[in-house]
Motif scaffolding. Sequence first.
Motif, short mmCIF file in Angstrom:
data_model
loop_
_atom_site.label_atom_id
_atom_site.label_comp_id
_atom_site.label_asym_id
_atom_site.label_seq_id
_atom_site.Cartn_x
_atom_site.Cartn_y
_atom_site.Cartn_z
N LYS A 1 46.98 52.50 32.70
CA LYS A 1 46.86 53.78 33.15
C LYS A 1 45.51 54.15 32.93
CE LYS A 1 47.67 58.14 30.70
NZ LYS A 1 48.66 59.00 29.58
N VAL A 2 45.07 55.06 34.51
CA VAL A 2 43.97 55.62 34.72
C VAL A 2 43.07 56.40 33.90
CG1 VAL A 2 42.70 56.96 35.75
CG2 VAL A 2 44.16 55.53 37.27
N MET A 3 42.15 55.79 33.07
CA MET A 3 42.26 56.91 32.60
C MET A 3 40.78 58.00 32.28
SD MET A 3 44.17 56.11 29.00
CE MET A 3 43.08 57.45 28.24
N GLY B 1 34.63 52.98 40.13
CA GLY B 1 33.84 51.63 40.42
C GLY B 1 34.80 50.28 41.17
N ILE B 2 35.42 51.31 41.44
CA ILE B 2 36.59 49.69 42.20
C ILE B 2 37.06 49.79 43.14
CG2 ILE B 2 38.11 49.67 40.75
CD1 ILE B 2 37.90 46.66 40.88
N ASN B 3 37.04 48.96 44.00
CA ASN B 3 37.97 49.45 45.44
C ASN B 3 39.95 49.47 45.35
OD1 ASN B 3 38.49 49.87 48.13
ND2 ASN B 3 39.57 47.41 48.01
N ASP B 4 40.18 48.57 44.60
CA ASP B 4 41.91 48.76 44.55
C ASP B 4 41.91 48.21 42.99
OD1 ASP B 4 44.54 48.89 44.37
OD2 ASP B 4 44.60 48.22 46.31
N TYR B 5 41.77 49.30 41.92
CA TYR B 5 42.40 48.91 40.66
C TYR B 5 44.12 47.83 40.59
CZ TYR B 5 44.59 52.91 40.32
OH TYR B 5 45.99 53.75 39.65
N ARG B 6 44.20 48.05 40.96
CA ARG B 6 45.88 47.91 41.34
C ARG B 6 46.12 46.31 41.33
NH1 ARG B 6 46.26 53.13 43.49
NH2 ARG B 6 47.63 54.30 41.67
N LEU B 7 45.22 46.02 43.13
CA LEU B 7 44.96 44.36 43.64
C LEU B 7 43.70 44.20 42.48
CD1 LEU B 7 45.83 42.58 45.28
CD2 LEU B 7 43.29 43.36 46.29
N ALA B 8 43.06 44.00 41.91
CA ALA B 8 42.42 43.80 40.74
C ALA B 8 42.73 43.47 39.64
CB ALA B 8 40.72 44.77 40.31
N VAL C 1 46.43 42.93 39.18
CA VAL C 1 46.86 42.14 39.63
C VAL C 1 46.45 40.78 39.22
CG1 VAL C 1 49.01 40.84 41.10
CG2 VAL C 1 49.27 43.37 40.28
N ASN C 2 45.23 40.64 40.36
CA ASN C 2 44.99 39.30 40.61
C ASN C 2 44.44 38.54 38.85
OD1 ASN C 2 45.30 38.85 43.25
ND2 ASN C 2 43.17 40.21 43.83
N LEU C 3 43.36 39.55 38.16
CA LEU C 3 42.96 39.20 36.96
C LEU C 3 44.12 38.47 36.32
CD1 LEU C 3 40.62 38.55 35.06
CD2 LEU C 3 40.88 41.03 34.48
N ALA C 4 45.52 39.20 36.13
CA ALA C 4 46.30 38.62 35.39
C ALA C 4 47.14 37.64 35.59
CB ALA C 4 47.39 39.84 35.43
N GLN C 5 47.24 37.27 37.20
CA GLN C 5 47.25 36.18 37.14
C GLN C 5 46.64 34.59 36.83
OE1 GLN C 5 48.36 36.60 41.66
NE2 GLN C 5 50.29 36.37 41.18
N THR C 6 45.29 35.47 36.66
CA THR C 6 43.77 34.22 37.30
C THR C 6 44.53 33.93 35.36
OG1 THR C 6 43.08 35.03 38.34
CG2 THR C 6 41.38 33.91 36.97
N THR C 7 44.48 35.12 34.61
CA THR C 7 44.57 35.10 33.24
C THR C 7 45.55 34.27 32.31
OG1 THR C 7 43.39 36.73 32.80
CG2 THR C 7 44.15 35.61 30.50
N MET C 8 46.67 34.87 32.89
CA MET C 8 47.55 33.80 32.57
C MET C 8 48.63 32.23 32.75
SD MET C 8 51.92 35.24 33.72
CE MET C 8 51.99 34.89 35.33
N ALA D 1 38.31 43.66 31.13
CA ALA D 1 37.86 43.82 33.02
C ALA D 1 37.88 45.19 33.09
CB ALA D 1 38.34 42.64 33.38
N SER D 2 38.80 45.80 32.72
CA SER D 2 39.16 46.89 33.80
C SER D 2 38.30 48.15 33.40
CB SER D 2 40.75 46.86 33.89
OG SER D 2 41.22 47.77 32.07
N ASN D 3 37.69 48.76 32.22
CA ASN D 3 37.26 49.11 31.04
C ASN D 3 35.98 49.35 31.90
OD1 ASN D 3 36.03 51.09 28.47
ND2 ASN D 3 34.68 49.96 29.06
N PRO D 4 35.04 48.98 33.06
CA PRO D 4 34.48 49.25 34.09
C PRO D 4 35.40 50.33 35.22
CG PRO D 4 33.47 47.21 33.55
CD PRO D 4 35.01 47.95 32.76
N TRP D 5 36.56 50.46 35.13
CA TRP D 5 37.56 50.60 36.71
C TRP D 5 37.88 52.19 35.72
CZ3 TRP D 5 41.00 45.92 36.39
CH2 TRP D 5 39.30 45.18 37.30
#
Length: 305
Positions: A90-92, A100-107, A109-116, A146-150
């Motif tokens: 959710k966007v807070m 803060g970022i170009n595309d938080y959705r894409l970021a 998803v990619n971070l979730a894959q890496t962490t997983m 990671a998403s707090n700055p976004w």
Amino acid sequence: MAFTILAVGAVALFIVWNTFIIVQTREEVILERFGKYHATLTAGFHFVTPFVDRVAYRQEIREQVLDVPHQKCITKDNIEVDVDGIIYLKVMDAEKASYGINDYRLAAVNLAQTTMRSEIGKITLDDTFSERDAMNDAIVAELDKASNPWGVKVMRYEIKDIQPSQDIVLTMEQQMEAEREKRAEIVASSGERDARINTSEGDRHASILRSEGTRQKRINEAKGEAKEMELIAAASARGIERVAQAISQPGGSLAVKMRLTEQFIDRLGSVIDGANISVLPVEAANMKSFFEGASKVTDGVKGHK
């Protein structure tokens, strides 16, 4: 002239149209003035300055669901598995989400894959099925940090499916079948063991009961024999007591002697009749004459009574 009026009307309509803006309840609008962030517009009706202010971003403020595509991961025991998941975020802060970022959705998803991939590599294949909650929590913690700055809050993460390769699936099925067979054998052997134990316990109890019955029978027989002997002894004692009482009476002693003499004579006669003797010695003849006389005396005493 008509064309001019039409053009002026169109320009005026354009200006009026760009003078206000309507923001939906489900979104927030980022307003820029001369290309610089000016304000964040929430739900409602807002006036803006035409040609000066412009809507730069429209951010969805409802909770969003993003699908994490399938990816290959290697477990700690070097087994390849295919994993996918779902992110709830959710966007807070609309301003941070815009700048803060170009595309938080894409970021995300990619971070979730890496962490997983990283979390899967820390555990074995068997643990991947039992440690899903722990992996979900670890991925959420990493994404949220990671998403707090976004300006985005990761609400939760769910692993949808963990699918090993077909060879691994076949091996696991064979292993489970062997485990089921082993458990069945254990249950069967336990049942046989319990049956043998129960049988031996039954035999033991039966032997105990039989021995108890035999012992009680012997006790009862011994008691019966003792009782019988006691009754016989009591009867004999009473008989002797009565005989003694009879002897103590006047003439009793003589009667006993006469009775003994009669028994002796009868017994001697039986012996003589059974012996091959035709002539008696003088002592035996005298004795016989004595006893015959004693017998007559006894008969006289009896007649006198």
